[in-house]
Design an enzyme around this catalytic site. Structure first.
Site, short mmCIF file in Angstrom:
data_model
loop_
_atom_site.label_atom_id
_atom_site.label_comp_id
_atom_site.label_asym_id
_atom_site.label_seq_id
_atom_site.Cartn_x
_atom_site.Cartn_y
_atom_site.Cartn_z
N ASP A 187 0.82 -1.21 0.00
CA ASP A 187 0.00 0.00 0.00
C ASP A 187 0.86 1.26 0.00
O ASP A 187 2.08 1.20 0.09
CB ASP A 187 -0.92 0.00 1.22
CG ASP A 187 -1.94 -1.13 1.16
OD1 ASP A 187 -2.56 -1.31 0.10
OD2 ASP A 187 -2.10 -1.84 2.17
N TYR A 208 8.15 -10.06 6.15
CA TYR A 208 7.92 -8.65 6.46
C TYR A 208 8.72 -8.23 7.69
O TYR A 208 8.98 -9.03 8.58
CB TYR A 208 6.43 -8.39 6.75
CG TYR A 208 5.55 -8.37 5.53
CD1 TYR A 208 5.33 -7.18 4.83
CD2 TYR A 208 4.92 -9.53 5.07
CE1 TYR A 208 4.50 -7.15 3.71
CE2 TYR A 208 4.10 -9.51 3.96
CZ TYR A 208 3.89 -8.32 3.29
OH TYR A 208 3.07 -8.30 2.18
#
EC number: 5.4.99.-
Length: 450
Positions: A149, A208
């Site tokens: 995003d 991540y």
């Protein structure tokens, strides 16, 4: 000016010269008395004819004459070969690995509608088109590994697509693209994947990291407590209470498998830590929601057992309303695939030294620029800290919540997560979307990935 002077002029230069002469002629004509103008126009009208016999109107005379003169001079120019439309004679399926700093971009995915900031894929497609590696982004079998995003960065993002290939003169893809890409987007490797490869569906696991500092204004995070809670994410669970529902995808399976989940120290001297997370696949905003709950536990606003409660959809069938962690500290650190051998930019012996030096200098410049800004901000923080010590900290009855990126949210009274208002169920959200779009069950293609 003699006609030979025009021999080396381009078409654009000739047109520019025409307009310049026309402007001067009009200016001179306008400065003459009316009778003189009429007389000159009458003489010209009687004397000047086009080859086909049509009279030139006085108001267009200067432009026509100058244009005719320029075209006559241009006839001596060498004829240029017509430019053929670019076509890919031969293509090859390639996977690219790349890194980018997300704060300058409106996310990874290319958008058809205008966006406040450019997208990472938009810049990548621009470079691919300029390098004549593709002709159309919509017809090159494109796929991406992990959609990030706005504001989110990546160190090991992967895309796959068909690009131009040359056997006679091999293309050094990393070098070609990095010369055309912005400095904060770097191609770090490429590979020729096996048949059937898809950057998204062939990925075995995604890694991540979410960066944060232990200390914040008014408090300090309990790292041991956060690590204890992070371990509860391990294994396969239903994560519907740790994501944002995307009704357009009609997802019904919210089970995802977490392979590694822990809090690690990045830099002891600055108190910089990271939530280090690896899993097979992730839901929309899943990592940021998981981090938000860890922040609450680290601040001792919630017990570690909250994670078990939220993973139990019989006990908590719908998601309580809470804020996600900020997007900027999140990094898609790596993506793992089977049977992929990455060719690095420095693997070519002839170009390796030059590419390695250029890549390092480009990234060093970015790092150095941010380091200087960090120090300047540090001076300002010292001033603010001095004022706080001088006047003392004010007594506040409100609760402070750390939401990442150094941002704090204050509330008069903290409401425990399980006591908060709940969102609608997945089933209700999906059904409402289908009714709004006029879709039947047979029309819906659910996107369920484990």
């Amino acid at each position: 000016m003699p006609a030979s002077k025009y021999a080396g002029w381009s078409r654009d230069q000739l047109i520019s010269r025409i307009l310049e002469l026309d402007g001067k002629l009009q200016k001179n004509t306008n400065s003459l008395p009316n009778k003189e103008i009429e007389g000159k126009n009458e003489v010209i009208k009687n004397k000047n004819k086009l080859d086909n016999g049509n009279e030139i109107e006085p108001q267009h005379l200067s432009q026509e004459l100058v244009l005719q003169h320029a075209l006559q001079d241009a006839s001596s120019l060498p004829k240029l070969k017509p430019v053929r439309p670019f076509q890919l004679e031969k293509t090859v399926f390639v996977a690219f690995k790349f890194a980018y700093c997300g704060w300058n971009y409106n996310g990874l995915a290319y958008q058809l509608e205008p966006t406040p900031l450019p997208t990472v894929e938009g810049k990548v497609f621009e470079a691919l088109l300029r390098a004549h590696l593709i002709t159309d982004p919509s017809s090159c079998s494109f796929s991406r590994c992990g959609r990030t995003d706005k504001g989110v960065s990546a160190m090991g993002q992967v895309i796959s697509l068909n690009v131009r290939h040359s056997e006679r003169r091999p293309i050094i893809y990393c070098d070609v693209l990095n010369r055309l890409l912005p400095a904060d987007i770097r191609i770090t490797g490429y590979a020729f994947p096996p048949e059937g490869f898809d950057a998204r569906f062939s990925c075995k696991q995604r890694h991540y990291k979410y960066l944060f500092t232990k200390d914040y204004p008014g408090g300090s995070l309990d790292i041991d407590r956060m690590n204890e809670a992070a371990a509860l994410y391990l294994g396969e669970h239903d994560f519907r209470n740790f994501c944002k529902i995307d009704a357009s995808k009609q997802i019904t399976n919210y089970h995802r498998r977490i392979l590694s989940s822990k809090v690690i120290c990045i830099d002891p001297s600055t108190g910089l830590y990271a939530f280090d997370l690896q899993g097979t696949a992730f839901l929309w905003h899943q990592v940021r929601c998981m981090m938000a709950i860890l922040f609450l536990i680290g601040q001792k606003l919630e017990p570690a057992s909250l994670i078990n409660d939220l993973l139990d959809i019989k006990k908590v069938p719908t998601k309580p309303i809470y804020d996600m962690a900020s997007e900027y500290p999140l990094i898609l650190y790596d993506c793992d695939f089977d049977n992929i051998e990455w060719t690095l930019p420095t693997d070519s012996p002839t170009t390796a030294p030059r590419i390695a030096k250029h890549t390092y200098e480009t990234i060093y410049h970015q790092w150095h620029s941010l380091r200087i800004r960090e120090q300047i901000a540090s001076f300002m923080l010292d001033i603010a800290d001095h004022n706080v010590k001088r006047y003392g900290k004010s007594e506040e009855s409100s609760s402070t919540m750390n939401v990442g990126e150094g941002l704090l949210k204050r509330t008069k009274k903290y409401i425990p997560i399980l006591s908060r208002q709940r969102q609608e169920s997945v089933e209700v959200v999906n059904e409402r979307y289908k009714r709004k779009k006029g879709l039947k069950d047979s029309d819906v293609k659910s996107e369920n990935i484990k």
